[in-house]
Design an enzyme around this catalytic site. Structure first.
Site, short mmCIF file in Angstrom:
data_model
loop_
_atom_site.label_atom_id
_atom_site.label_comp_id
_atom_site.label_asym_id
_atom_site.label_seq_id
_atom_site.Cartn_x
_atom_site.Cartn_y
_atom_site.Cartn_z
N HIS A 156 0.84 -1.20 0.00
CA HIS A 156 0.00 0.00 0.00
C HIS A 156 0.87 1.25 0.00
O HIS A 156 2.08 1.18 0.24
CB HIS A 156 -0.93 0.02 1.23
CG HIS A 156 -2.13 -0.86 1.09
ND1 HIS A 156 -2.12 -2.19 1.44
CD2 HIS A 156 -3.38 -0.60 0.63
CE1 HIS A 156 -3.32 -2.71 1.21
NE2 HIS A 156 -4.09 -1.76 0.72
N LYS A 160 -0.45 4.93 4.57
CA LYS A 160 -1.43 4.05 5.21
C LYS A 160 -1.05 3.82 6.66
O LYS A 160 0.12 3.55 6.98
CB LYS A 160 -1.53 2.71 4.46
CG LYS A 160 -2.63 1.79 5.00
CD LYS A 160 -2.85 0.59 4.09
CE LYS A 160 -3.85 -0.37 4.67
NZ LYS A 160 -5.19 0.24 4.87
#
Length: 264
Positions: A156, A160
């Site tokens: 990600h 995040k």
């Protein structure tokens, strides 16, 4: 057919704003909510360049007002905020879809208690239709011989907050149940040799990746890879809107999942 009226909680966030942008053809945005200290409180969606709309960003302190005209509310915020907001949905008898991740087991249990049998609701770690199809495929791994071992890797964007992702943990839960794994291993630096009861779950954070999840299924002489790549947050937004259409027609007050949505 009249448009479904939506309120988006977390309206200025990456996912919330994308849901609003993707909704314009078939839905009506009637509410937009952010945390009380957000600098966009009082500005319109048009001011912020999200869509051409005079709907104002309202503080979650006034959540009841924001959801008053909504058929369905979609929320993507934080576990703490969801626990504070959930009783408001129940009090106002409003259908709610929550796509927030990072809940501790205790927080998630509390949220279930607040919502279940109170209002029709959906809780999910991932709105993507493709990912939820991958969840269904993951249930099949228990049919493989014991020699096949499995690992999960997720990637990600670097901003995040939670790691591993809620989606990776959801996959791990499904695979563990199907294959009989007892322990999740997030770091091999202290124990290199794999035990039969272990499932590896690894994470990477880099660039602006919306989400990549890979399941590796390895035997002694072959490997199967199942991979889901989200190349735009629109994938999650569109899944959330599919869920809103589905929940709009549901009357039974209980907690549903995206599996219920894509199974119908």
């Amino acid at each position: 057919m009249s448009r479904i009226k939506l309120c988006i909680v977390g309206a200025c966030g990456r996912l919330g704003s994308t849901i609003i942008k993707e909704s314009i053809d078939n839905f009506e945005i009637v509410g937009a909510v952010e945390s009380p200290n957000n600098s966009n409180i009082g500005k319109t969606l048009g001011n912020l360049g999200i869509i051409d709309s005079d709907v104002k960003i309202i503080s979650s302190d006034d959540l009841s007002s924001a959801i008053s005209n909504a058929d369905v509310t979609i929320s993507a915020t934080t576990p703490k905020s969801e626990l504070l907001n959930a009783p408001v949905y129940v009090k106002n008898n409003k259908k709610i879809i929550i796509g927030t991740t990072g809940f501790s087991p205790d927080e998630y249990s509390k949220l279930l208690v607040i919502l279940n049998n109170k209002v029709p609701s959906i809780l999910t770690s991932n709105f993507s239709i493709g990912m939820n199809f991958l969840y269904n495929l993951s249930e099949l791994v228990g049919k493989l011989p014991d020699e096949f071992e499995i690992s999960i890797n997720e990637k990600h964007h670097s901003k995040k907050l939670d790691s591993p992702s809620g989606t990776a943990l959801s996959i791990a839960k499904i695979i563990s149940k199907s294959k009989g794994y007892k322990n999740l291993i997030f770091d091999r630096s202290k124990s290199g040799q794999r035990q039969q009861s272990e499932l590896d779950v690894t994470s990477e954070r880099l660039g602006g990746i919306p989400g990549i999840h890979e399941i590796n299924i390895a035997g002694q002489y072959e490997i199967v890879r199942l991979e889901h790549i989200a190349f735009s947050r629109a994938a999650f937004a569109r899944g959330a809107l599919v869920a809103a259409i589905w929940l709009h027609d549901i009357s039974e007050s209980r907690v549903y999942s995206m599996k219920d949505v894509i199974s119908n």
